[in-house]
Scaffold this motif. Structure first.
Motif, PDB file in Angstrom:
ATOM      1  N   LYS A  94       1.018  -1.044   0.083  1.00 28.18           N
ATOM      2  CA  LYS A  94      -0.337  -0.226  -0.066  1.00 28.18           C
ATOM      3  C   LYS A  94       0.610   1.466  -0.212  1.00 28.18           C
ATOM      4  O   LYS A  94       0.459   2.542  -0.634  1.00 28.18           O
ATOM      5  CB  LYS A  94      -0.888   0.226   0.969  1.00 28.18           C
ATOM      6  N   GLN A  95       2.094   1.325   0.849  1.00 30.34           N
ATOM      7  CA  GLN A  95       2.719   2.508   0.973  1.00 30.34           C
ATOM      8  C   GLN A  95       3.453   2.511  -0.557  1.00 30.34           C
ATOM      9  O   GLN A  95       3.503   3.635  -1.542  1.00 30.34           O
ATOM     10  CB  GLN A  95       4.264   2.186   1.265  1.00 30.34           C
ATOM     11  N   GLU A 155       6.848   9.529   7.956  1.00 27.46           N
ATOM     12  CA  GLU A 155       7.260   9.108   8.098  1.00 27.46           C
ATOM     13  C   GLU A 155       8.356   8.835   6.352  1.00 27.46           C
ATOM     14  O   GLU A 155       9.205   9.257   5.286  1.00 27.46           O
ATOM     15  CB  GLU A 155       7.922   8.100   8.712  1.00 27.46           C
ATOM     16  N   GLU A 156       7.505   8.137   5.835  1.00 23.35           N
ATOM     17  CA  GLU A 156       7.966   7.280   4.653  1.00 23.35           C
ATOM     18  C   GLU A 156       7.123   7.531   3.647  1.00 23.35           C
ATOM     19  O   GLU A 156       7.206   7.465   2.318  1.00 23.35           O
ATOM     20  CB  GLU A 156       7.259   5.293   4.540  1.00 23.35           C
ATOM     21  N   LYS A 163       8.866  12.953   1.095  1.00 29.78           N
ATOM     22  CA  LYS A 163       8.515  11.758  -0.041  1.00 29.78           C
ATOM     23  C   LYS A 163       7.399  12.573  -1.513  1.00 29.78           C
ATOM     24  O   LYS A 163       7.650  12.283  -2.122  1.00 29.78           O
ATOM     25  CB  LYS A 163       7.733  11.492   0.516  1.00 29.78           C
ATOM     26  N   MET A 164       7.778  13.821  -1.115  1.00 29.70           N
ATOM     27  CA  MET A 164       6.582  15.331  -2.007  1.00 29.70           C
ATOM     28  C   MET A 164       7.358  15.387  -2.709  1.00 29.70           C
ATOM     29  O   MET A 164       8.801  15.633  -2.871  1.00 29.70           O
ATOM     30  CB  MET A 164       6.026  16.443  -0.693  1.00 29.70           C
ATOM     31  N   ILE A 204      10.519  11.266  15.504  1.00 30.90           N
ATOM     32  CA  ILE A 204      10.553  10.582  13.940  1.00 30.90           C
ATOM     33  C   ILE A 204      12.049  10.507  13.735  1.00 30.90           C
ATOM     34  O   ILE A 204      13.242  11.085  13.487  1.00 30.90           O
ATOM     35  CB  ILE A 204       9.979  11.385  12.948  1.00 30.90           C
ATOM     36  N   LYS A 205      12.259   9.377  13.147  1.00 33.12           N
ATOM     37  CA  LYS A 205      13.435   9.049  12.068  1.00 33.12           C
ATOM     38  C   LYS A 205      13.912  10.053  11.405  1.00 33.12           C
ATOM     39  O   LYS A 205      15.646  10.139  11.922  1.00 33.12           O
ATOM     40  CB  LYS A 205      13.575   7.634  11.429  1.00 33.12           C
ATOM     41  N   THR A 206      13.303  10.698  10.770  1.00 29.50           N
ATOM     42  CA  THR A 206      14.475  12.118   9.857  1.00 29.50           C
ATOM     43  C   THR A 206      14.507  13.130  10.857  1.00 29.50           C
ATOM     44  O   THR A 206      15.172  14.375  10.147  1.00 29.50           O
ATOM     45  CB  THR A 206      12.952  12.281   9.125  1.00 29.50           C
ATOM     46  N   THR A 207      14.484  13.094  12.206  1.00 32.73           N
ATOM     47  CA  THR A 207      14.511  14.064  12.883  1.00 32.73           C
ATOM     48  C   THR A 207      16.965  13.949  12.934  1.00 32.73           C
ATOM     49  O   THR A 207      17.261  14.231  13.753  1.00 32.73           O
ATOM     50  CB  THR A 207      14.553  14.486  13.742  1.00 32.73           C
TER      51      THR A 207
END
Length: 838
Positions: free
Chosen positions: A97-98, A134-135, A140-141, A157-160
């Motif tokens: 779905k992702q 996150e994913e 991702k935009m 969040i992982k992205t920090t």
């Protein structure tokens, strides 16, 4: 209250700060309550004049189902087509779905200036929601998009982490503080004259905190001068400030209205108008609190400052219970009407309105989506016992929420508990009869699902019990459970297992025919016989049974059974090369789309037509959701598995073998229906042979034969047509093969015949559809096709064209797919025939 709002005071320094920040893909605005985070971002978004998508979080968004509803509704305001597709897809809780989310994102979201705001992000702790953000959103935009996370705490969040440091712009409390110069300008804008010493005292006491500064301004206009009352009030706790400076100054009706609003999360303009009973004066007074209340025209809703909302919640106990219940009722009805199912269920639980909860769940597909099933099960787990006495079929729905999660043993325990409960009621109690009827139908389904692994076909016992209690008035109100990809649930390859399951269906129908349940599961027995005949290769007998099954199911509106009957009729017509019958069967299938009571009609329609396009060699025409990665497994009988069977054919047709083989390996580790297992094993054998792995192909083919032969299953072999003919020809040459030669020769002959008839149907379809046999090649494909015709190897092509070996391999596979070629020699021959190369 004064209409001026300090939180919307123009501050050039902040404007410059946000102008710099918006150039980054992620902006983290982190500060405590009352710093004006939300107002600052909102003001900048309006000034920036970009498309703004605003998502307001609350603690109740720690449920993927509830979050997804909020996300879809907010998204619909800025991109309705994207929102509609995501609504169909459901929350991206799997890699498949992702992946589909990103495909839709790329296709439906254009590159332009865009701000995505996630306000009160600190409220979110649910791992699945955070993982989605996150994913699927952050970084991702499309270019031009900046994501603003507005939070009281540093986002978890992982992205920090350090690897993304250069892509993140941080705005903190120090940035949001008023400077002394801004403080002075602010008071001048409010026509408040302050001596320098008072200005310094305010700055010292507030620390530049926007909320406190706003309070001082509001109080100053009532009691001039800072030293004394205002300064002393500020030094008390913040809620005390609100109490004295705001709460005691507004009317009693507005106080009451605010307390009611503090009970709910949705503050739609429409909903607030309902709660105010259309009182325009009350709404006008409410809007004057614009230091604490903001109307967002992006989504046509209000927002209450979090600190003010916390204050209101400390006073909720003063609101009469009758008004609390009325508020929850109005909010629940509004949410149900506007598609916020999770929130509607939440509010209806508050009022004890389990009838409305039942109606929401009953309006979903028979197979309740997993996330909603989990949430609803939790709600019904804590429902008072008398709710199941008062609300017809609530116990049945409680069971369904467990079944739809695949929790079979828990479902069995629950149905036994309910049986004990309702058996204690007097025999003349109508609730007892209606409830027990539904419970025993649930029990039947549970035992069907469990029989896949335990091979005990005793579910007819519970049909008999249901027939004992069913009342004539309720006979047409029984839920029809999703029949699954196959009618026969037998999982064992033991000889006679298929007939044992059909014997149980026969006993079922005997019980049903003697009761008020007559018509329930109509056509099931005929279809089970037709299904068995089909898999044994007796297409003519199978056609007779499936035609009768379709007729019986249609008469009694057993839509799922009718769909399966039509799908088998389609496969039979295809196997017989009867193009006219395939077209008529598809028309009959399409006609079912008009049946509003048939909740799965669109999915089932996609499955049937996608199978046909696979058969025609047109996998690109298959439904989009059936071209995605395999769905997460729940149970063999559920619609996700039915879809996976069609997805397997898509991957097979497009020669995307890696995910197909992974899916088949996973299937071998769990329960599976016998028919489906044989289909996948035969497909796997052909895949290995196409991949030049003869040893593995022969081993899997042997396994497929040993699985199928005890019950004389042959159709999965035959339906592979040309590929099976090729494989069986190779197996016949193997002296060590343990499979009877006569059986191999029979399959070889029948699969060759199937291939010829398939070609006949394809030719007629091409003619009738007006399709041209034109093949369009890209420049790169043309170059590589020419290289192949000149005898260059893949390595030589890669070196000449400065491409990677994998890219060359991918392009060659694409060419083979377009031309329908089995190997390189076949590819060159077809290319010459079609004049693609000289």
């Amino acid at each position: 209250m004064d209409s001026h709002d300090s939180f919307h005071f123009e501050r050039p320094r902040l404007s410059q700060l946000f102008t710099s920040a918006v150039k980054y893909p992620l902006v983290v605005v982190c500060a405590g309550a009352g710093y004006g985070k939300t107002s600052a971002v909102h003001d900048f978004a309006q000034e920036y004049q970009a498309t703004t998508f605003w998502l307001q979080f609350s603690e109740r968004d720690n449920s993927s189902a509830r979050f997804w509803e909020s996300y879809i509704h907010a998204l619909a305001n800025v991109n309705a087509p994207f929102a509609e597709e995501l609504k169909k897809m459901g929350f991206p809780d799997t890699k498949e779905k992702q992946k589909n989310y990103h495909v839709l994102l790329n296709n439906l979201v254009e590159k332009k200036r865009r701000i995505i705001v996630m306000d009160d992000f600190h409220c979110v702790e649910d791992a699945s929601v955070i993982r989605f953000i996150e994913e699927c959103i952050i970084f991702k935009m499309p270019p031009g998009t900046s994501v603003f996370l507005v939070s009281r705490t540093i986002p978890n969040i992982k992205t920090t982490d350090n690897s993304y440091k250069k892509k993140i712009y941080n705005i903190n409390e120090d940035d949001l503080h008023f400077t002394e110069n801004e403080l002075s300008q602010y008071f001048r804008s409010r026509n408040i004259s302050l001596p320098p010493e008072s200005l310094r005292e305010i700055m010292q006491d507030t620390g530049g905190w926007a909320f406190a500064i706003n309070f001082v301004a509001q109080s100053y206009q009532k009691v001039p001068g800072y030293s004394g009352y205002v300064r002393n009030a500020l030094r008390t706790n913040v809620f005390g400030l609100i109490e004295e400076g705001l709460w005691n100054e507004i009317s009693a009706p507005l106080q009451n209205f605010l307390l009611r609003l503090s009970l709910i999360d949705h503050l739609s303009v429409d909903l607030l108008t309902q709660l105010a009973a259309g009182d325009a004066n009350l709404i006008a007074e409410f809007e004057k609190l614009n230091a604490y209340v903001r109307r967002d025209n992006y989504i046509n809703a209000y927002f209450i400052h979090p600190l003010f909302l916390e204050f209101l919640r400390t006073k909720q106990k003063s609101l009469p219970e009758e008004q609390q219940m009325e508020t929850y009722t109005v909010a629940g009805d509004w949410c149900a009407k506007n598609g916020f199912k999770i929130d509607a269920i939440f509010y209806f639980e508050k009022t004890g309105n389990y009838q409305s909860i039942l109606l929401i769940l009953a309006g979903l597909t028979t197979k309740i989506p997993l996330d909603i099933a989990k949430y609803a099960a939790m709600i019904l787990d804590r429902a008072p016992e008398d709710a199941f006495d008062r609300v017809d079929f609530l116990a049945d729905m409680h069971l369904r929420t467990y079944i739809c999660q695949g929790l079979l043993q828990e479902s069995l325990d629950l149905v036994k508990r309910y049986e004990t409960k309702f058996m204690k009621l007097p025999d003349n109690n109508p609730v007892k009869k209606r409830t027990l009827t539904r419970l025993y139908i649930c029990w039947t389904y549970i035992r069907c699902l469990m029989s896949v692994t335990d091979n005990i076909f005793d579910y007819d016992i519970y049909v008999e019990k249901a027939c004992k209690y069913v009342h004539e008035a309720d006979s047409g109100k029984l839920d029809i459970y999703y029949p699954g990809a196959w009618i026969n649930y037998a999982g064992s390859s033991k000889k006679g297992s298929l007939e044992e399951f059909i014997s149980a269906i026969t006993r079922n129908q005997a019980h049903i025919s003697r009761s008020y349940m007559k018509g329930f599961m109509a056509g099931e027995l005929e279809l089970a016989h037709g299904e068995l005949k089909f898999y044994r290769g007796d297409a003519s007998s199978a056609a007779t049974h499936t035609a009768l099954a379709a007729k019986q199911a249609r008469a009694d509106k057993q839509f799922g059974i009718m769909h399966r009957a039509l799908l088998y009729s389609l496969r039979i017509a295809a196997a017989q090369g009867n193009f006219a019958l395939t077209e008529q069967t598809l028309k009959d299938t399409k006609a079912q789309l008009d049946e509003a009571e048939y909740l799965h009609r669109f999915m089932d329609y996609d499955i049937s037509f996608s199978w046909y396009y696979y058969f025609l060699g047109l996998p690109e025409k298959m439904a989009d959701w059936l071209k995605e990665d395999f769905s997460q497994y729940t149970h063999s009988a559920f619609i996700e598995n039915f879809g996976n069977q069609i997805k397997a054919r898509f991957f097979y047709a497009t020669r995307n073998y890696s995910p197909l083989l992974s899916y088949i390996e996973e299937m071998k580790e769990r329960e599976s229906f016998l028919y489906g297992r044989v289909e996948m094993l035969t497909m796997e054998a052909c895949v290995h042979y196409k991949m030049k792995n003869k040893e593995k192909a022969f081993a899997v083919f042997q396994e497929a034969y040993e699985t199928a032969s005890p019950n004389e299953i042959v159709m999965p072999f035959i339906e592979l047509g040309k590929d099976m003919r090729t494989l069986t020809s190779a197996v016949l040459k193997e002296s060590s093969c343990k499979i009877p030669k006569s059986w191999l020769e029979d399959i070889n002959h029948k699969s060759a015949t199937y291939a010829k008839r398939r070609s006949h149907v394809i030719a007629q379809y091409t003619q009738v559809s007006g399709l041209k046999d034109n093949i369009t090649m890209s420049p790169r494909e043309t170059e590589i096709l020419t290289d192949i015709s000149h005898g260059l190897s893949r390595a030589e092509i890669a070196a000449t064209r400065k491409l990677s070996p994998n890219t060359v391999k991918m392009v060659i596979n694409n060419i083979r797919y377009k031309l329908g070629a089995e190997n390189v020699a076949d590819l060159i021959r077809i290319a010459v025939e079609k004049k693609l190369i000289l």
